[in-house]
Design an enzyme around this catalytic site. Structure first.
Site, PDB file in Angstrom:
ATOM      1  N   LYS A  58       0.835  -1.209   0.000  1.00 46.33           N
ATOM      2  CA  LYS A  58       0.000   0.000   0.000  1.00 46.33           C
ATOM      3  C   LYS A  58       0.868   1.256   0.000  1.00 46.33           C
ATOM      4  CE  LYS A  58      -2.450  -2.732  -0.434  1.00 46.33           C
ATOM      5  NZ  LYS A  58      -2.441  -4.206  -0.353  1.00 46.33           N
ATOM      6  N   GLU A 195      -1.937  -5.501  -8.027  1.00 47.63           N
ATOM      7  CA  GLU A 195      -1.471  -4.357  -7.225  1.00 47.63           C
ATOM      8  C   GLU A 195      -0.011  -4.022  -7.563  1.00 47.63           C
ATOM      9  OE1 GLU A 195      -4.398  -4.758  -3.313  1.00 47.63           O
ATOM     10  OE2 GLU A 195      -2.250  -4.913  -3.010  1.00 47.63           O
ATOM     11  N   GLU A 211      -2.375 -14.643 -17.280  1.00 47.30           N
ATOM     12  CA  GLU A 211      -3.298 -15.323 -16.357  1.00 47.30           C
ATOM     13  C   GLU A 211      -3.836 -16.594 -17.017  1.00 47.30           C
ATOM     14  OE1 GLU A 211      -4.679 -15.010 -13.106  1.00 47.30           O
ATOM     15  OE2 GLU A 211      -5.626 -16.853 -13.831  1.00 47.30           O
ATOM     16  N   VAL A 277       1.278 -16.440  -8.416  1.00 45.88           N
ATOM     17  CA  VAL A 277       0.236 -17.408  -8.778  1.00 45.88           C
ATOM     18  C   VAL A 277      -0.507 -17.946  -7.546  1.00 45.88           C
ATOM     19  CG1 VAL A 277       1.311 -18.122 -10.950  1.00 45.88           C
ATOM     20  CG2 VAL A 277       1.948 -19.288  -8.827  1.00 45.88           C
ATOM     21  N   ARG A 279      -0.594 -18.336  -2.936  1.00 44.27           N
ATOM     22  CA  ARG A 279       0.227 -18.626  -1.763  1.00 44.27           C
ATOM     23  C   ARG A 279      -0.221 -19.950  -1.164  1.00 44.27           C
ATOM     24  NH1 ARG A 279       3.128 -14.331   0.012  1.00 44.27           N
ATOM     25  NH2 ARG A 279       3.052 -14.991   2.190  1.00 44.27           N
ATOM     26  N   MET A 325      -7.256 -15.883   2.355  1.00 44.50           N
ATOM     27  CA  MET A 325      -5.957 -15.442   2.871  1.00 44.50           C
ATOM     28  C   MET A 325      -5.962 -13.918   2.957  1.00 44.50           C
ATOM     29  SD  MET A 325      -3.179 -17.979   1.185  1.00 44.50           S
ATOM     30  CE  MET A 325      -2.912 -19.616   1.844  1.00 44.50           C
ATOM     31  N   ALA A 327      -5.556 -10.557   5.837  1.00 48.57           N
ATOM     32  CA  ALA A 327      -5.033 -10.203   7.156  1.00 48.57           C
ATOM     33  C   ALA A 327      -6.155 -10.072   8.189  1.00 48.57           C
ATOM     34  CB  ALA A 327      -4.255  -8.899   7.058  1.00 48.57           C
ATOM     35  N   HIS A 328      -7.241  -9.379   7.798  1.00 44.98           N
ATOM     36  CA  HIS A 328      -8.309  -9.120   8.780  1.00 44.98           C
ATOM     37  C   HIS A 328      -9.052 -10.399   9.151  1.00 44.98           C
ATOM     38  CE1 HIS A 328      -9.300  -7.956   4.656  1.00 44.98           C
ATOM     39  NE2 HIS A 328     -10.523  -8.391   4.842  1.00 44.98           N
ATOM     40  N   HIS A 451     -23.792  14.999   1.727  1.00 47.11           N
ATOM     41  CA  HIS A 451     -23.602  15.449   0.349  1.00 47.11           C
ATOM     42  C   HIS A 451     -22.569  16.561   0.319  1.00 47.11           C
ATOM     43  CE1 HIS A 451     -24.479  16.554  -3.764  1.00 47.11           C
ATOM     44  NE2 HIS A 451     -24.542  17.814  -3.366  1.00 47.11           N
TER      45      HIS A 451
HETATM   46  C1  LIG Z   1       2.017  -8.378  -1.561  1.00 44.40           C
HETATM   47  C2  LIG Z   1       0.882  -8.752  -0.633  1.00 44.40           C
HETATM   48  C3  LIG Z   1      -0.119  -7.845  -0.370  1.00 44.40           C
HETATM   49  C4  LIG Z   1      -1.151  -8.177   0.480  1.00 44.40           C
HETATM   50  N1  LIG Z   1      -2.110  -7.251   0.714  1.00 44.40           N
HETATM   51  C5  LIG Z   1      -3.129  -7.540   1.545  1.00 44.40           C
HETATM   52  C6  LIG Z   1      -4.108  -6.569   1.847  1.00 44.40           C
HETATM   53  O1  LIG Z   1      -4.069  -5.444   1.351  1.00 44.40           O
HETATM   54  N2  LIG Z   1      -5.092  -6.901   2.705  1.00 44.40           N
HETATM   55  C7  LIG Z   1      -5.168  -8.152   3.276  1.00 44.40           C
HETATM   56  O2  LIG Z   1      -6.089  -8.407   4.044  1.00 44.40           O
HETATM   57  N3  LIG Z   1      -4.241  -9.086   3.010  1.00 44.40           N
HETATM   58  C8  LIG Z   1      -3.225  -8.815   2.170  1.00 44.40           C
HETATM   59  N4  LIG Z   1      -2.266  -9.749   1.935  1.00 44.40           N
HETATM   60  C9  LIG Z   1      -2.386 -11.067   2.605  1.00 44.40           C
HETATM   61  C10 LIG Z   1      -1.902 -10.967   4.050  1.00 44.40           C
HETATM   62  O3  LIG Z   1      -0.572 -10.514   4.055  1.00 44.40           O
HETATM   63  C11 LIG Z   1      -2.020 -12.324   4.727  1.00 44.40           C
HETATM   64  O4  LIG Z   1      -3.358 -12.774   4.625  1.00 44.40           O
HETATM   65  C12 LIG Z   1      -1.654 -12.212   6.196  1.00 44.40           C
HETATM   66  O5  LIG Z   1      -0.339 -11.734   6.358  1.00 44.40           O
HETATM   67  C13 LIG Z   1      -1.779 -13.577   6.873  1.00 44.40           C
HETATM   68  O6  LIG Z   1      -1.498 -13.435   8.232  1.00 44.40           O
HETATM   69  P1  LIG Z   1      -0.937 -14.636   9.115  1.00 44.40           P
HETATM   70  O7  LIG Z   1      -0.677 -14.057  10.454  1.00 44.40           O
HETATM   71  O8  LIG Z   1      -1.817 -15.797   8.986  1.00 44.40           O
HETATM   72  O9  LIG Z   1       0.440 -15.069   8.426  1.00 44.40           O
HETATM   73  P2  LIG Z   1       1.753 -14.263   8.049  1.00 44.40           P
HETATM   74  O10 LIG Z   1       1.510 -12.822   7.936  1.00 44.40           O
HETATM   75  O11 LIG Z   1       2.328 -14.984   6.889  1.00 44.40           O
HETATM   76  O12 LIG Z   1       2.697 -14.438   9.318  1.00 44.40           O
HETATM   77  C14 LIG Z   1       3.186 -15.675   9.720  1.00 44.40           C
HETATM   78  C15 LIG Z   1       4.426 -15.442  10.560  1.00 44.40           C
HETATM   79  O13 LIG Z   1       4.795 -16.682  11.169  1.00 44.40           O
HETATM   80  C16 LIG Z   1       6.190 -16.854  11.054  1.00 44.40           C
HETATM   81  N5  LIG Z   1       6.444 -18.301  11.133  1.00 44.40           N
HETATM   82  C17 LIG Z   1       6.018 -19.277  10.282  1.00 44.40           C
HETATM   83  N6  LIG Z   1       6.372 -20.497  10.746  1.00 44.40           N
HETATM   84  C18 LIG Z   1       7.035 -20.263  11.911  1.00 44.40           C
HETATM   85  C19 LIG Z   1       7.639 -21.114  12.857  1.00 44.40           C
HETATM   86  N7  LIG Z   1       7.634 -22.444  12.719  1.00 44.40           N
HETATM   87  N8  LIG Z   1       8.234 -20.551  13.921  1.00 44.40           N
HETATM   88  C20 LIG Z   1       8.248 -19.197  14.085  1.00 44.40           C
HETATM   89  N9  LIG Z   1       7.686 -18.359  13.230  1.00 44.40           N
HETATM   90  C21 LIG Z   1       7.090 -18.885  12.161  1.00 44.40           C
HETATM   91  C22 LIG Z   1       6.524 -16.235   9.703  1.00 44.40           C
HETATM   92  O14 LIG Z   1       7.900 -15.915   9.632  1.00 44.40           O
HETATM   93  C23 LIG Z   1       5.646 -14.987   9.755  1.00 44.40           C
HETATM   94  O15 LIG Z   1       6.303 -13.953  10.433  1.00 44.40           O
HETATM   95  C24 LIG Z   1      -1.194  -9.449   1.100  1.00 44.40           C
HETATM   96  C25 LIG Z   1      -0.176 -10.364   0.863  1.00 44.40           C
HETATM   97  C26 LIG Z   1       0.854 -10.030   0.010  1.00 44.40           C
HETATM   98  C27 LIG Z   1       1.955 -11.028  -0.222  1.00 44.40           C
END
Ligand SMILES: Cc1cc2nc3c(=O)[nH]c(=O)nc-3n(C[C@H](O)[C@H](O)[C@H](O)COP(=O)(O)OP(=O)(O)OC[C@H]3O[C@@H](n4cnc5c(N)ncnc54)[C@H](O)[C@@H]3O)c2cc1C
Length: 474
Positions: A58, A195, A211, A277, A279, A325, A327-328, A451
Site C-alpha cells: 500500500k 497491485e 493469467e 500465482v 500462496r 488469505m 489479514a483481517h 452530500h
Molecule cells: C504483496 C501482498 C499484499 C497483500 N495485501 C493484503 C491486503 O491489502 N489486505 C489483506 O487483508 N491481506 C493482504 N495480503 C495477505 C496478508 O498478508 C495475509 O493474509 C496475512 O499476512 C496472513 O497473516 P498470518 O498471520 O496468517 O500469516 P503471516 O503474515 O504470513 O505471518 C506468519 C508469521 O509466522 C512466522 N512463522 C512461520 N512459521 C514459523 C515457525 N515455525 N516458527 C516461528 N515463526 C514462524 C513467519 O515468519 C511470519 O512472520 C497481502 C499479501 C501479500 C503477499
C-alpha cells in the site's frame, strides 16, 4: 522467568500477534514465537502483512499513484508539472520506514501488554511444548496449556520459473526493485499481481500480466470485473487471459518466457518477472510427527469452526488454515480463539468478510456475487449506481466505476455489495455493517448520507434496488 505459559502463539503475523495481544489482555500469560528476519537482519514482528505484504504494497501503491496523478489527473485540474522524476532510493526508503515503524510498533504493543516475544523457529512437540531454534542454532523448550499455530503462508513457486531473487521474483522482490524495470512480466492476475503490476506500470514499466484462467478476477462479481479490466487495460496493463506460462529462463539481464493460449505459443522477453500465482499455507518444520495435528490436501492445518485442531489445547488461525488469505480474517480468528481459550464467546462471521483490491480504481466487495446467487437459486433484486453521477467523484476527477447491490427479492435483506471506483475500500465498511446487522437495502436507502460524498453511491444503489434512485434513470 518461568517457561510455562497459558498461551504460546507460533507466528507474529496479523493472525498471531493479534491473538497474543488479546490473550494477554484477557489476563493469560502469553508468549509469541516468530522467525521473520527483516532487511536489517533483526527480528521483525508483523509477518507477511507488515513486512512484505499489505503495508509495503500500500505504501508503494500510494507513492506511485501520486506520481501517476501528476500526468494523468492533475492536467484535468488545470495543473501541469514538468520533469517529474522518481527518486528510487527515496521511493523504496519511504516504504521501508513505514514497515519499520509498524513492525517496531508490534514490539511496543507486546511490551505494553506483557506478551513475551521469542525469536526463532517454533516447533510444536507432543504435550503442548514448543521447541524454539534460534538463528544461531541454540534450542530451548517452553510449554503452555494452549498453543495457537499462526505460521501463515508463502508464495507458490513454479518449478519452471524458480525464484532467483534478481530476475524472477516473488512479492518481496517486487517490493524492492532498485530501478523501474523497462518491461515487467507478471504471472497471475490476482490481487498481488494486479497491485504490484500497477505500481510499476504507473512508474513507466511496460507490464504484461499472464493469467491462466479465462475469466478476469473470477472471485469478483462479473460486472465489476469487466469495468476493472477495461480501466486497467486503458492504464496500459496488457492482460492476457487463458494464457499459461510454459517456461521462463533468466538469461543475462532478461527473462525469456513462453506462454501458450488458444492461438498457440508466444515468446516474450522482460527485464523482471513477478510470479504471483497464489500462496500456500506454510507449515514447514512446524509440527513434530506425533502431535496429532492434521493437514488437508492443500497442506493447510485442519481446524473445526472454532479453529480447534482436534488436539487438546492446540488451535490454528490465519493463512495457515481454510478460508480467505486476508489479514483481517486472520486477526479476527486470533481474537476469537483468545476469547474461546479465556472461556468467552468468540465469533467470526465468514459471510461478511470484505475483500479489497487497492488498484485504481479500487475494487471491494462483501457477500455473494450475482453468479453465486443464480447458482444457489436465491431470488434477488439488483441496484446499481455509477460514480459518473456522483458530484464528489466528478470533482475529484475519479468518476469511474459503480456500486452494485444485491438484495433478496422477497425479504430485501442485503446479500452482496460489489464496487469498483474511488475509495471503495472505505465505502464497503458501511455495507459490511448493514449486512452484519442483517440489514435490508431499504435500511441503507433510508439513512441520510452526507452530500457531496462518495458514500452517496451506496445510498443511490440501495434506492436503485427498489427502482427509486434519484440521480439516474431506473
Ligand atoms: C504483496 C501482498 C499484499 C497483500 N495485501 C493484503 C491486503 O491489502 N489486505 C489483506 O487483508 N491481506 C493482504 N495480503 C495477505 C496478508 O498478508 C495475509 O493474509 C496475512 O499476512 C496472513 O497473516 P498470518 O498471520 O496468517 O500469516 P503471516 O503474515 O504470513 O505471518 C506468519 C508469521 O509466522 C512466522 N512463522 C512461520 N512459521 C514459523 C515457525 N515455525 N516458527 C516461528 N515463526 C514462524 C513467519 O515468519 C511470519 O512472520 C497481502 C499479501 C501479500 C503477499
Amino acid at each position: 522467568m518461568s517457561d510455562k505459559f497459558d498461551v504460546i502463539v507460533i507466528g507474529a503475523g496479523p493472525a498471531g500477534y493479534v491473538a497474543a495481544i488479546r490473550a494477554a489482555q484477557l489476563g493469560l500469560k502469553t508468549a509469541c514465537v516468530d522467525a521473520f528476519v527483516g532487511k536489517d537482519g533483526k527480528q521483525a514482528l508483523g509477518g507477511t502483512c507488515l513486512n512484505v505484504g499489505c503495508i509495503p504494497s500500500k505504501a508503494l501503491l500510494d507513492s506511485s499513484k501520486q506520481f501517476y496523478g501528476l500526468s494523468h489527473n492533475l492536467p484535468a485540474h488545470g495543473i501541469s508539472v514538468k520533469d517529474a522524476k522518481v527518486d528510487m532510493a527515496a521511493f523504496i526508503g519511504r516504504k521501508d520506514k513505514i514497515v519499520k515503524q509498524f513492525t517496531g510498533g508490534i514490539a511496543q504493543l507486546f511490551k505494553a501488554n506483557k506478551v513475551t516475544p521469542f525469536f526463532g523457529k517454533g516447533k510444536l512437540l507432543k504435550g503442548n511444548q514448543v521447541e524454539i531454534t534460534g538463528n544461531d542454532g541454540a534450542r530451548q523448550t517452553i510449554s503452555a496449556t494452549n498453543v495457537i499455530l499462526a505460521s501463515g503462508s508463502v508464495p507458490i513457486e513454479l518449478p519452471f520459473a524458480k525464484f532467483d531473487g534478481k530476475h524472477i521474483v516473488d512479492n518481496a522482490g517486487a517490493l524492492d526493485f532498485t530501478e523501474v524495470p523497462k518491461r515487467l512480466g507478471v504471472i497471475g492476475a490476482g490481487v498481488i499481481g494486479l497491485e504490484l503490476g500497477s505500481v510499476w506500470n504507473r512508474l513507466g514499466a511496460e507490464v504484461t500480466v499472464i493469467e491462466a484462467l479465462p475469466d478476469f478476477l473470477g472471485a469478483a462479481d462479473a460486472d465489476i470485473a469487466k469495468i476493472a479490466l477495461k480501466e486497467f487495460t486503458k492504464q496500459g496493463l496488457a492482460i492476457k487471459l487463458g494464457a499459461k506460462l510454459a517456461k521462463a529462463e533468466a538469461k543475462k539481464n532478461e527473462v525469456h518466457l513462453t506462454y501458450e493460449d488458444k492461438d498457440g505459443a508466444h515468446d516474450l522477453v522482460v527485464d523482471k518477472l513477478l510470479v504471483a500465482v497464489g500462496r500456500r499455507a506454510y507449515t514447514d518444520g512446524l509440527l513434530a510427527e506425533d502431535t496429532g495435528v492434521k493437514l488437508d490436501e492443500r497442506g493447510r492445518i485442519v481446524v473445526d469452526e472454532h479453529n480447534h485442531t482436534g488436539v487438546d489445547g492446540v488451535w490454528a488461525i490465519g493463512d495457515a488454515v481454510r478460508g480467505p488469505m486476508l489479514a483481517h480474517k486472520g486477526s479476527e480468528e486470533g481474537v476469537a480463539v483468545a476469547e474461546w481459550i479465556a472461556g468467552k464467546a468468540g465469533h467470526v462471521d465468514f459471510d461478511t468478510i470484505p475483500w479489497v483490491i487497492y488498484t485504481e480504481p479500487e475494487i471491494a466487495w462483501a457477500g455473494k456475487t450475482e453468479k453465486q446467487l443464480k447458482e444457489e437459486g436465491v431470488p434477488y433484486k439488483v441496484g446499481t449506481f455509477p460514480f459518473a453521477a456522483i458530484g464528489r467523484a466528478v470533482a475529484m476527477n475519479e468518476a469511474v466505476g459503480q456500486v452494485k447491490m444485491l438484495a433478496h427479492a422477497e425479504t430485501d435483506r442485503i446479500l452482496g455489495v460489489h464496487m469498483v471506483g474511488p475509495c471503495v475500500s472505505e465505502l464497503i465498511a458501511e455495507c459490511v455493517v448493514a449486512m452484519e446487522f442483517k440489514g435490508s437495502s431499504e435500511d441503507l436507502a433510508r439513512i441520510v448520507h452526507a452530500h457531496p460524498t462518495l458514500s452517496e453511491a451506496v445510498h443511490e444503489a440501495a434506492l436503485s434496488v427498489d427502482k427509486r434512485a434519484i440521480h439516474k434513470g431506473n
